[in-house]
Scaffold this motif. Sequence first.
Motif, short mmCIF file in Angstrom:
data_model
loop_
_atom_site.label_atom_id
_atom_site.label_comp_id
_atom_site.label_asym_id
_atom_site.label_seq_id
_atom_site.Cartn_x
_atom_site.Cartn_y
_atom_site.Cartn_z
N TYR A 229 -8.85 2.88 -0.08
CA TYR A 229 -8.39 3.10 1.20
C TYR A 229 -9.24 4.41 1.58
O TYR A 229 -8.94 4.79 2.80
CB TYR A 229 -7.08 3.42 0.87
N TRP B 84 1.50 4.27 -3.00
CA TRP B 84 1.05 5.64 -2.90
C TRP B 84 2.43 6.37 -3.22
O TRP B 84 2.34 7.50 -4.04
CB TRP B 84 0.87 6.23 -1.57
N ASP B 85 3.74 6.11 -2.84
CA ASP B 85 4.71 6.56 -3.15
C ASP B 85 4.92 6.95 -4.53
O ASP B 85 5.52 7.77 -5.16
CB ASP B 85 5.98 6.03 -2.58
N GLN C 257 -5.33 12.80 1.99
CA GLN C 257 -4.35 12.32 1.09
C GLN C 257 -4.56 12.50 -0.34
O GLN C 257 -3.76 12.95 -1.13
CB GLN C 257 -4.04 10.56 1.08
N TYR D 134 -6.80 3.95 -5.97
CA TYR D 134 -6.22 4.03 -4.66
C TYR D 134 -7.17 4.72 -3.54
O TYR D 134 -7.48 4.14 -2.54
CB TYR D 134 -4.86 4.83 -4.54
N LYS E 187 0.88 -1.27 0.03
CA LYS E 187 -0.02 -0.10 -0.03
C LYS E 187 0.99 1.21 -0.11
O LYS E 187 0.63 2.19 -0.82
CB LYS E 187 -0.80 -0.04 1.21
N ASN E 188 1.83 1.39 0.78
CA ASN E 188 2.77 2.73 1.02
C ASN E 188 3.59 2.85 -0.09
O ASN E 188 3.65 3.93 -0.48
CB ASN E 188 3.43 2.35 2.23
#
Length: 318
Positions: A58, A11-12, A63, A54, A7-8
Amino acid sequence: VHLILFKNLEWDMIRISYDHMNPNGKIPTCILPIIERHDDLDINLFLLLRTARYYAIYQNKDQLRQLWPKMCKVMDWVISRDFDKTGLPQQISYWGDWKDVNYIADRKYSPFVAMLYLASLDQMTKIAKLFGDNDAFQRYREAYQCGQQKTNQHVDEGGLWNGDYFCQIWKDGSVKDLLSQDQMVGVMYDVISSEKAEKLINSLNKTCHSPFGLSNTYPFFPGVRDPEAEYHNGGVWPWVCFMDAWGRIRAGHIEDGLSLIRRVAKADLIDSGDYVPNEHMNSQTGENLGFPIQGWNAALFGTIYFNLIHPGMPFRLQ
């Protein structure tokens, strides 16, 4: 795959892609190293859809808000490619979308880009509403309506639809009744009517069927660089077939979609003897071609995860 398992990291990658946006709103072809090509319409639209997906999973509104101005800039750049104000962005080089070969350099409109454009505008309209951005909402809703009209008009009236599937339009105005499998992304994202989806699926089954999947285009181009039944001249592309299967399953053609997956997987992994996902295959012989290992073949993960394992999980804003 990254969306669900990392997940992280996902997003990055999304954030860094926007960080490298050009002043005009275009996202580079590649950022490590920087590579710039004309058009790249699909790359830019896929980034917007990836961002919306995304958020759909989530639900982190703060964000998403951080990227909203950059998302608008990307969307506005793609809209600006509608040079003739007809409702769809135009291709000006053979880098218009993933079919990056010189024998489609004279193409003006492709069904694939049209479908991604409509899907992106649909998601951008919903996000604009989420943030109360009325100017963006009106701008993207109008662009969506114009794009729908242009895409769904009959080719005799200047559109892309020929009664059975969506056609490719050349810069000289000629209509290419070339059936391209990649337009199934419109069924996947639900931006074409169920009636037209049924006609498209029937046309693909009738015209592009291969024991090893589906030819990505048919009829073949005569006298071009790529041999018939290979590469962009009618080869079987696993990632396109998996995207196609995703659309079929969403449209209720579950066994049809699974059959397509089985044919491709058997030829690409088992019959080849290497158990490695290749770029494409000869649609007449099943020979594995192109470079292994192809990351975009992970489209199969999305097909199975969102349709069969978690059929109720959204992959876009409803």
